[in-house]
Enzyme design. Structure first.
Site, PDB file in Angstrom:
ATOM      1  N   HIS A   1       0.805  -1.221   0.000  1.00  0.00           N
ATOM      2  CA  HIS A   1       0.000   0.000   0.000  1.00  0.00           C
ATOM      3  C   HIS A   1       0.842   1.277   0.000  1.00  0.00           C
ATOM      4  O   HIS A   1       0.301   2.377  -0.126  1.00  0.00           O
ATOM      5  CB  HIS A   1      -0.940   0.002   1.206  1.00  0.00           C
ATOM      6  CG  HIS A   1      -2.232   0.728   0.971  1.00  0.00           C
ATOM      7  ND1 HIS A   1      -2.418   1.622  -0.058  1.00  0.00           N
ATOM      8  CD2 HIS A   1      -3.415   0.708   1.636  1.00  0.00           C
ATOM      9  CE1 HIS A   1      -3.635   2.110  -0.019  1.00  0.00           C
ATOM     10  NE2 HIS A   1      -4.260   1.577   0.997  1.00  0.00           N
TER      11      HIS A   1
ATOM     12  N   ASP B   1      -2.313   1.559  -4.485  1.00  0.00           N
ATOM     13  CA  ASP B   1      -3.577   1.824  -3.806  1.00  0.00           C
ATOM     14  C   ASP B   1      -4.632   0.813  -4.250  1.00  0.00           C
ATOM     15  O   ASP B   1      -4.418   0.024  -5.175  1.00  0.00           O
ATOM     16  CB  ASP B   1      -4.045   3.244  -4.098  1.00  0.00           C
ATOM     17  CG  ASP B   1      -3.093   4.293  -3.532  1.00  0.00           C
ATOM     18  OD1 ASP B   1      -2.504   4.036  -2.466  1.00  0.00           O
ATOM     19  OD2 ASP B   1      -2.933   5.349  -4.168  1.00  0.00           O
TER      20      ASP B   1
END
Length: 439
Positions: A411, A415
């Site tokens: 992350h 995304d």
């Protein structure tokens, strides 16, 4: 008779030494050309060293658990030949001088995603392992230059730097100039794999099984990977009925024509490669505050070994291979992995990894992202289920071949939108597989 020095051969980019695991022959034994004479281990893979000549092993120079450097003699053979018996014929190792790009790749630390507290200039030639130790021990560049290297061309080896650390005594380590660190990417704490965090009590009858060398490496790498990357996982269920039908139609013909098994794996890899081409920012690594966008698409293939350990051989330039080429490459790597025939370079350079948890009957899994990659996909078992199909006459229920896929991604740079769209594209390629695809 003449003597022949058996040298430790070159084992791929960045691999400068190996540990002797076991000798397959003893002193005095006769060996034939291409016989595997010794098993060695690097930090990547175990492999065998064959002899390029026939003869008798008269002296073993590197014993079990000893470390040998590339180009160093590990045994002496007595061979047929003219001239004095003391004449030495050495094997030739072709090791071309690395270019700037190769040197940069070799010098990248094992943990490129962590912002180190020590930086080194380009005139220091350090292996990833040595650089990692230097960073963990806060050894500055000026201090490194005081270490006399015992490796090829005076390079600093693991033993050199560990000896230096042990000889430091109680003197404080020189402090390097601080490097600004991004708040969003804190450097992970060093992993002490040799010392467990907690002491576990045992009861009568409990069996204590020491980890073997490969399991220790796996354990350390998995802990580091979880510390480095914040994992997010997306899931999708895919109708692979067309894929199942296509394989059933082509597998016998392919095996007869090529002498190779046609599994589902080349189809999955083909779909993943197409999706990576659609979303190239999945094919990246992180170095400090920089994102390195990879040119090549090299697919790691998680493979279970007979001893229960795990290894990840790499399909190099998978985007340049046809379905037939992928099938052959996958079968070759899987066979050599399970028979300890992989070379160190076979496990290097992956930019994305696939794990087929369905081969164990599992519906889905959440695999750990191998560093320095930023994503991994798990393929679940294919199961017949009733499913709702939309037709021009309305919805109907039919028996379909369904499969779960999970996509774990880092992350820090991936995304949910990118990770989810990448997974959806793999889903679309498989669900809409053309039954007339040629192989």
């Amino acid at each position: 008779m003449a003597e022949y020095k058996l040298l430790l051969p070159s084992m791929g980019e960045g691999v400068m030494e190996a540990t002797v695991i076991t000798w397959l022959f003893n002193e005095g034994d006769q060996v034939k050309e291409d016989d595997s004479v010794v098993e060695i281990a690097t930090d990547k893979v175990d492999s065998d060293v064959p002899t390029p000549v026939s003869g008798k092993i008269v002296k073993i120079l590197k014993q079990k658990d000893e470390v040998a450097k590339v180009g160093e003699a590990i045994a002496i053979l007595e061979i047929e030949g003219e001239g004095e018996s003391t004449a030495t014929e050495e094997a030739k190792i072709e090791t071309p001088a690395p270019d700037a790009e190769t040197i940069k790749a070799i010098e990248e630390p094992l943990n490129p995603t962590a912002t180190s507290h020590v930086e080194f200039s380009g005139d220091l030639y350090l292996s990833p392992l040595v650089k990692s130790i230097a960073q963990q021990e806060n050894i500055s560049e000026s201090e490194l230059k005081t270490i006399k290297g015992s490796g090829l061309e005076g390079r600093i080896t693991k033993e050199d730097i560990l000896t230096h650390v042990s000889n430091r005594g109680n003197q404080p380590a020189p402090q390097a100039a601080p490097v600004q660190q991004a708040a969003s990417t804190p450097a992970p704490k060093a992993v002490a794999s040799s010392a467990p965090a907690t002491t576990i009590s045992t009861s009568a009858g409990d069996e204590i099984i020491p980890m073997d060398r490969m399991r220790k490496i796996i354990a350390e790498n998995m802990v580091k990977a979880k510390q480095i990357a914040p994992h997010v996982t997306s899931f999708i269920e895919t109708d692979v009925t067309n894929v199942v039908k296509w394989r059933a139609k082509n597998k016998d013909m392919f095996e007869k024509r090529e002498g190779e098994k046609l599994t589902f794996m080349p189809i999955f890899v083909k779909a993943i490669v197409k999706a990576i081409q659609d979303f190239p920012m999945i094919n990246v690594s992180i170095s400090g505050d920089n994102i390195i966008k990879k040119k090549n698409i090299n697919i790691g293939m998680a493979t279970a070994l007979p001893d229960g350990n795990l290894i990840v051989p790499v399909i190099k330039n998978a985007d340049q291979l046809s379905l037939s080429g992928l099938a052959k490459a996958i079968n070759d790597l899987a066979y050599r992995a399970r028979n300890k025939k992989l070379r160190p370079e076979d496990t290097q350079g992956a930019t994305y990894t696939i794990s087929n948890v369905g081969s164990f009957g599992n519906l889905m899994g959440t695999p750990i992202i191998p560093q320095p990659q930023v994503a991994i996909m798990a393929i679940g078992a294919i199961v017949k289920k009733p499913a709702v199909l939309e037709t021009k006459d309305g919805d109907v229920i039919a028996i379909r071949q369904l499969m779960f896929m999970s996509h774990s991604y880092d992350h820090r740079v991936v995304d949910g939108s990118l990770g989810g769209m990448m997974l959806k594209h793999v889903h679309d390629y498989l669900q809409n597989w053309d039954l007339n695809t040629e192989i």
